[in-house]
Write a protein that holds these residues in place. Sequence first.
Motif, PDB file in Angstrom:
ATOM      1  N   GLY A 118     -10.126  77.629  52.885  1.00  0.00           N
ATOM      2  CA  GLY A 118     -12.185  77.954  51.845  1.00  0.00           C
ATOM      3  C   GLY A 118     -12.701  77.584  51.188  1.00  0.00           C
ATOM      4  N   ALA A 121     -14.496  74.274  52.875  1.00  0.00           N
ATOM      5  CA  ALA A 121     -15.364  75.151  53.640  1.00  0.00           C
ATOM      6  C   ALA A 121     -16.610  74.571  53.420  1.00  0.00           C
ATOM      7  CB  ALA A 121     -14.711  75.642  54.702  1.00  0.00           C
ATOM      8  N   VAL A 122     -16.676  75.598  51.764  1.00  0.00           N
ATOM      9  CA  VAL A 122     -17.960  75.685  51.656  1.00  0.00           C
ATOM     10  C   VAL A 122     -19.099  74.813  51.657  1.00  0.00           C
ATOM     11  CG1 VAL A 122     -18.868  76.693  49.922  1.00  0.00           C
ATOM     12  CG2 VAL A 122     -17.306  77.959  50.352  1.00  0.00           C
ATOM     13  N   GLN A 148     -18.334  83.391  49.891  1.00  0.00           N
ATOM     14  CA  GLN A 148     -18.384  82.488  51.343  1.00  0.00           C
ATOM     15  C   GLN A 148     -17.051  81.784  51.975  1.00  0.00           C
ATOM     16  OE1 GLN A 148     -22.260  79.461  51.275  1.00  0.00           O
ATOM     17  NE2 GLN A 148     -22.303  80.154  48.940  1.00  0.00           N
ATOM     18  N   ALA A 149     -15.585  82.144  50.689  1.00  0.00           N
ATOM     19  CA  ALA A 149     -15.127  81.280  51.761  1.00  0.00           C
ATOM     20  C   ALA A 149     -14.202  82.806  52.671  1.00  0.00           C
ATOM     21  CB  ALA A 149     -14.132  80.660  50.685  1.00  0.00           C
ATOM     22  N   PRO A 151     -14.951  84.856  54.565  1.00  0.00           N
ATOM     23  CA  PRO A 151     -14.949  85.146  55.400  1.00  0.00           C
ATOM     24  C   PRO A 151     -14.464  83.961  56.920  1.00  0.00           C
ATOM     25  CG  PRO A 151     -16.818  85.746  54.574  1.00  0.00           C
ATOM     26  CD  PRO A 151     -16.105  85.242  53.522  1.00  0.00           C
ATOM     27  N   ARG A 152     -14.231  83.069  56.185  1.00  0.00           N
ATOM     28  CA  ARG A 152     -13.315  81.329  57.029  1.00  0.00           C
ATOM     29  C   ARG A 152     -12.106  81.804  56.844  1.00  0.00           C
ATOM     30  NH1 ARG A 152     -18.082  79.898  54.115  1.00  0.00           N
ATOM     31  NH2 ARG A 152     -19.095  78.221  55.347  1.00  0.00           N
ATOM     32  N   ILE A 153     -11.571  82.572  55.824  1.00  0.00           N
ATOM     33  CA  ILE A 153     -10.032  82.331  55.700  1.00  0.00           C
ATOM     34  C   ILE A 153      -9.143  83.320  56.508  1.00  0.00           C
ATOM     35  CG2 ILE A 153     -10.164  80.889  53.795  1.00  0.00           C
ATOM     36  CD1 ILE A 153      -9.521  83.195  52.244  1.00  0.00           C
ATOM     37  N   ASP A 219     -12.127  90.287  60.851  1.00  0.00           N
ATOM     38  CA  ASP A 219     -13.311  88.845  61.097  1.00  0.00           C
ATOM     39  C   ASP A 219     -14.364  89.125  61.735  1.00  0.00           C
ATOM     40  OD1 ASP A 219     -13.409  85.831  61.008  1.00  0.00           O
ATOM     41  OD2 ASP A 219     -13.172  86.389  62.995  1.00  0.00           O
ATOM     42  N   LYS A 224     -20.159  85.817  58.432  1.00  0.00           N
ATOM     43  CA  LYS A 224     -19.963  83.812  58.359  1.00  0.00           C
ATOM     44  C   LYS A 224     -20.621  83.483  57.662  1.00  0.00           C
ATOM     45  CE  LYS A 224     -16.878  85.389  61.357  1.00  0.00           C
ATOM     46  NZ  LYS A 224     -16.087  85.856  61.641  1.00  0.00           N
ATOM     47  N   THR A 225     -22.274  83.446  56.632  1.00  0.00           N
ATOM     48  CA  THR A 225     -22.646  82.942  55.791  1.00  0.00           C
ATOM     49  C   THR A 225     -21.841  83.301  54.101  1.00  0.00           C
ATOM     50  OG1 THR A 225     -23.778  84.952  55.607  1.00  0.00           O
ATOM     51  CG2 THR A 225     -25.032  82.804  57.092  1.00  0.00           C
TER      52      THR A 225
END
Length: 230
Positions: A118, A121-122, A148-149, A151-153, A219, A224-225
Amino acid sequence: MLFGFEWDTTNGWTLAVSILPILMRGLWVTLQATVLGFAIAMVLGLVLAALKAAPSRLVSWPARGVSEFLRDTPLLIQLFFLYYVLPEFGIILPAFLTGAVALGLQYSAYLSEVYRAGIEAVPRGQHEAARALNLAPRRTFSRIVVPQAIPRIVPAMGNYLVSIMKDVPVLSVVTVLEMLNVAKIIGDRTFNYLVPLSMVGGLYLILTLVAAQGVRRLDRALPKTGIPLK
Protein backbone atom coordinates in the motif's frame (compact mmCIF):
# COMPACT_ATOMS: atom_id res chain seq x y z
CA MET A 1 -21.99 -30.17 32.15
CA LEU A 2 -19.77 -27.31 30.97
CA PHE A 3 -19.80 -23.65 32.08
CA GLY A 4 -22.58 -24.67 34.47
CA PHE A 5 -24.87 -25.83 31.62
CA GLU A 6 -26.38 -29.27 31.12
CA TRP A 7 -27.38 -30.73 27.77
CA ASP A 8 -30.05 -33.11 26.58
CA THR A 9 -28.77 -36.02 24.50
CA THR A 10 -32.12 -37.64 23.65
CA ASN A 11 -31.86 -36.60 19.99
CA GLY A 12 -29.88 -34.32 17.70
CA TRP A 13 -32.26 -31.35 17.74
CA THR A 14 -32.63 -31.24 21.51
CA LEU A 15 -28.86 -31.62 21.89
CA ALA A 16 -28.31 -28.72 19.47
CA VAL A 17 -30.71 -26.48 21.40
CA SER A 18 -29.23 -27.40 24.78
CA ILE A 19 -25.58 -26.82 23.77
CA LEU A 20 -26.19 -23.57 21.89
CA PRO A 21 -25.64 -21.34 24.99
CA ILE A 22 -22.36 -23.14 25.67
CA LEU A 23 -21.18 -22.65 22.10
CA MET A 24 -22.09 -18.97 22.39
CA ARG A 25 -19.61 -18.72 25.27
CA GLY A 26 -16.97 -20.25 23.03
CA LEU A 27 -18.00 -17.96 20.19
CA TRP A 28 -17.42 -14.92 22.41
CA VAL A 29 -13.91 -16.15 23.22
CA THR A 30 -13.28 -16.71 19.51
CA LEU A 31 -14.37 -13.17 18.67
CA GLN A 32 -12.25 -11.67 21.46
CA ALA A 33 -9.16 -13.58 20.34
CA THR A 34 -9.76 -12.55 16.72
CA VAL A 35 -10.16 -8.86 17.49
CA LEU A 36 -7.22 -8.68 19.89
CA GLY A 37 -4.94 -10.72 17.64
CA PHE A 38 -5.83 -8.62 14.61
CA ALA A 39 -5.30 -5.37 16.52
CA ILE A 40 -1.83 -6.53 17.58
CA ALA A 41 -1.07 -7.61 14.01
CA MET A 42 -2.15 -4.25 12.57
CA VAL A 43 0.03 -2.24 14.95
CA LEU A 44 3.11 -4.47 14.76
CA GLY A 45 2.68 -4.91 11.01
CA LEU A 46 2.78 -1.15 10.48
CA VAL A 47 5.84 -0.87 12.71
CA LEU A 48 7.61 -3.63 10.78
CA ALA A 49 6.67 -2.05 7.45
CA ALA A 50 8.07 1.29 8.56
CA LEU A 51 11.28 -0.28 9.85
CA LYS A 52 11.79 -2.35 6.67
CA ALA A 53 11.40 0.83 4.61
CA ALA A 54 14.02 2.69 6.67
CA PRO A 55 16.97 3.96 4.62
CA SER A 56 19.48 2.54 7.10
CA ARG A 57 20.33 -1.12 6.63
CA LEU A 58 21.07 -1.39 10.34
CA VAL A 59 17.34 -0.89 10.84
CA SER A 60 15.80 -2.44 7.74
CA TRP A 61 17.73 -5.72 7.70
CA PRO A 62 16.91 -6.79 11.29
CA ALA A 63 13.26 -5.86 10.66
CA ARG A 64 13.22 -8.00 7.53
CA GLY A 65 14.84 -10.85 9.44
CA VAL A 66 12.19 -10.69 12.17
CA SER A 67 9.43 -10.55 9.57
CA GLU A 68 10.77 -13.57 7.71
CA PHE A 69 11.19 -15.53 10.94
CA LEU A 70 7.60 -14.85 12.02
CA ARG A 71 6.22 -15.63 8.59
CA ASP A 72 8.24 -18.78 7.92
CA THR A 73 7.78 -20.56 11.27
CA PRO A 74 4.53 -22.33 12.18
CA LEU A 75 2.01 -20.58 14.40
CA LEU A 76 1.89 -23.64 16.66
CA ILE A 77 5.62 -23.45 17.40
CA GLN A 78 5.38 -19.75 18.22
CA LEU A 79 2.39 -20.44 20.46
CA PHE A 80 4.22 -23.23 22.31
CA PHE A 81 7.28 -21.02 22.69
CA LEU A 82 5.27 -18.20 24.26
CA TYR A 83 3.29 -20.53 26.53
CA TYR A 84 5.98 -22.99 27.65
CA VAL A 85 9.36 -21.29 27.15
CA LEU A 86 8.72 -17.73 28.35
CA PRO A 87 7.76 -18.91 31.88
CA GLU A 88 11.31 -20.26 32.22
CA PHE A 89 12.45 -16.62 32.01
CA GLY A 90 9.83 -15.40 34.46
CA ILE A 91 7.33 -14.20 31.85
CA ILE A 92 3.99 -15.86 32.52
CA LEU A 93 0.97 -14.84 30.46
CA PRO A 94 -2.61 -16.13 30.69
CA ALA A 95 -3.50 -18.70 28.04
CA PHE A 96 -5.92 -16.39 26.24
CA LEU A 97 -3.46 -13.49 26.10
CA THR A 98 -0.69 -15.83 24.99
CA GLY A 99 -2.85 -17.06 22.12
CA ALA A 100 -3.84 -13.55 21.03
CA VAL A 101 -0.20 -12.40 21.10
CA ALA A 102 0.87 -15.45 19.07
CA LEU A 103 -1.79 -14.69 16.46
CA GLY A 104 -0.77 -11.04 16.39
CA LEU A 105 2.93 -11.81 15.98
CA GLN A 106 2.37 -14.34 13.22
CA TYR A 107 0.07 -12.14 11.18
CA SER A 108 2.03 -8.95 11.76
CA ALA A 109 4.61 -10.32 9.33
CA TYR A 110 1.97 -10.83 6.66
CA LEU A 111 0.34 -7.46 7.28
CA SER A 112 3.72 -5.74 7.07
CA GLU A 113 3.90 -6.87 3.44
CA VAL A 114 0.36 -5.65 2.87
CA TYR A 115 1.30 -2.26 4.33
CA ARG A 116 4.43 -2.20 2.18
CA ALA A 117 2.40 -2.77 -0.97
CA GLY A 118 0.00 0.00 0.00
CA ILE A 119 2.81 2.42 0.82
CA GLU A 120 4.56 1.73 -2.47
CA ALA A 121 1.27 2.35 -4.30
CA VAL A 122 1.20 5.95 -3.05
CA PRO A 123 2.45 8.17 -5.92
CA ARG A 124 6.03 9.36 -5.54
CA GLY A 125 4.82 12.88 -6.14
CA GLN A 126 3.23 12.85 -2.69
CA HIS A 127 6.61 12.21 -1.09
CA GLU A 128 8.24 14.90 -3.21
CA ALA A 129 5.52 17.42 -2.35
CA ALA A 130 5.97 16.72 1.36
CA ARG A 131 9.72 17.15 1.00
CA ALA A 132 9.18 20.44 -0.82
CA LEU A 133 7.02 21.62 2.10
CA ASN A 134 9.87 20.67 4.45
CA LEU A 135 7.76 18.15 6.37
CA ALA A 136 9.61 15.80 8.66
CA PRO A 137 9.83 12.18 7.39
CA ARG A 138 7.84 10.91 10.36
CA ARG A 139 5.06 13.42 9.74
CA THR A 140 5.08 12.64 6.02
CA PHE A 141 4.70 8.94 6.77
CA SER A 142 1.94 9.26 9.38
CA ARG A 143 -0.07 12.14 7.91
CA ILE A 144 0.32 11.72 4.15
CA VAL A 145 1.52 8.26 3.17
CA VAL A 146 -0.39 6.01 5.59
CA PRO A 147 -3.82 7.71 5.12
CA GLN A 148 -3.49 7.20 1.36
CA ALA A 149 -2.21 3.64 1.70
CA ILE A 150 -4.96 2.32 3.99
CA PRO A 151 -7.86 2.45 1.47
CA ARG A 152 -5.75 0.49 -1.02
CA ILE A 153 -5.12 -2.40 1.36
CA VAL A 154 -8.51 -2.86 3.04
CA PRO A 155 -9.47 -5.97 0.97
CA ALA A 156 -6.15 -7.69 1.70
CA MET A 157 -6.37 -6.86 5.40
CA GLY A 158 -9.92 -8.22 5.42
CA ASN A 159 -8.63 -11.53 4.07
CA TYR A 160 -6.15 -11.77 6.92
CA LEU A 161 -8.87 -10.91 9.44
CA VAL A 162 -10.82 -13.94 8.24
CA SER A 163 -7.63 -16.05 8.33
CA ILE A 164 -6.96 -15.08 11.94
CA MET A 165 -10.52 -15.99 12.84
CA LYS A 166 -10.10 -19.44 11.31
CA ASP A 167 -6.75 -19.93 13.11
CA VAL A 168 -8.21 -19.25 16.57
CA PRO A 169 -8.97 -23.00 17.10
CA VAL A 170 -5.20 -23.56 17.30
CA LEU A 171 -5.35 -21.87 20.72
CA SER A 172 -7.14 -24.93 22.08
CA VAL A 173 -3.73 -26.60 22.51
CA VAL A 174 -3.00 -24.18 25.37
CA THR A 175 -6.41 -24.78 27.00
CA VAL A 176 -8.21 -21.74 25.57
CA LEU A 177 -11.93 -22.63 25.53
CA GLU A 178 -12.74 -21.21 22.13
CA MET A 179 -15.65 -22.49 20.08
CA LEU A 180 -14.08 -25.58 18.51
CA ASN A 181 -12.52 -26.71 21.80
CA VAL A 182 -15.91 -26.42 23.50
CA ALA A 183 -17.48 -28.52 20.72
CA LYS A 184 -14.79 -31.17 21.13
CA ILE A 185 -15.39 -31.37 24.87
CA ILE A 186 -19.13 -31.75 24.26
CA GLY A 187 -18.43 -34.51 21.73
CA ASP A 188 -16.12 -36.30 24.19
CA ARG A 189 -18.80 -36.29 26.89
CA THR A 190 -21.86 -37.07 24.77
CA PHE A 191 -20.20 -39.35 22.18
CA ASN A 192 -21.95 -37.24 19.56
CA TYR A 193 -19.51 -35.19 17.50
CA LEU A 194 -21.77 -34.60 14.52
CA VAL A 195 -24.06 -32.04 16.15
CA PRO A 196 -21.52 -29.80 17.97
CA LEU A 197 -18.98 -29.84 15.13
CA SER A 198 -21.67 -29.12 12.53
CA MET A 199 -22.91 -26.21 14.62
CA VAL A 200 -19.38 -24.81 14.94
CA GLY A 201 -18.85 -25.14 11.19
CA GLY A 202 -22.09 -23.25 10.57
CA LEU A 203 -21.18 -20.53 13.05
CA TYR A 204 -17.77 -20.08 11.42
CA LEU A 205 -19.43 -19.84 8.02
CA ILE A 206 -21.73 -17.11 9.31
CA LEU A 207 -18.82 -15.24 10.93
CA THR A 208 -16.68 -15.30 7.80
CA LEU A 209 -19.57 -14.19 5.58
CA VAL A 210 -20.40 -11.30 7.93
CA ALA A 211 -16.74 -10.29 8.14
CA ALA A 212 -16.33 -10.41 4.36
CA GLN A 213 -19.45 -8.31 3.85
CA GLY A 214 -18.22 -5.78 6.41
CA VAL A 215 -14.87 -5.50 4.66
CA ARG A 216 -16.56 -4.96 1.30
CA ARG A 217 -18.73 -2.18 2.72
CA LEU A 218 -15.71 -0.55 4.35
CA ASP A 219 -13.79 -0.76 1.10
CA ARG A 220 -16.61 0.98 -0.76
CA ALA A 221 -17.04 3.63 1.95
CA LEU A 222 -13.40 4.71 2.22
CA PRO A 223 -12.30 7.39 -0.27
CA LYS A 224 -9.68 6.02 -2.65
CA THR A 225 -7.79 9.29 -2.51
CA GLY A 226 -7.02 8.75 1.17
CA ILE A 227 -8.52 9.03 4.63
CA PRO A 228 -9.06 12.73 5.48
CA LEU A 229 -7.28 13.79 8.68
CA LYS A 230 -8.21 16.77 10.79
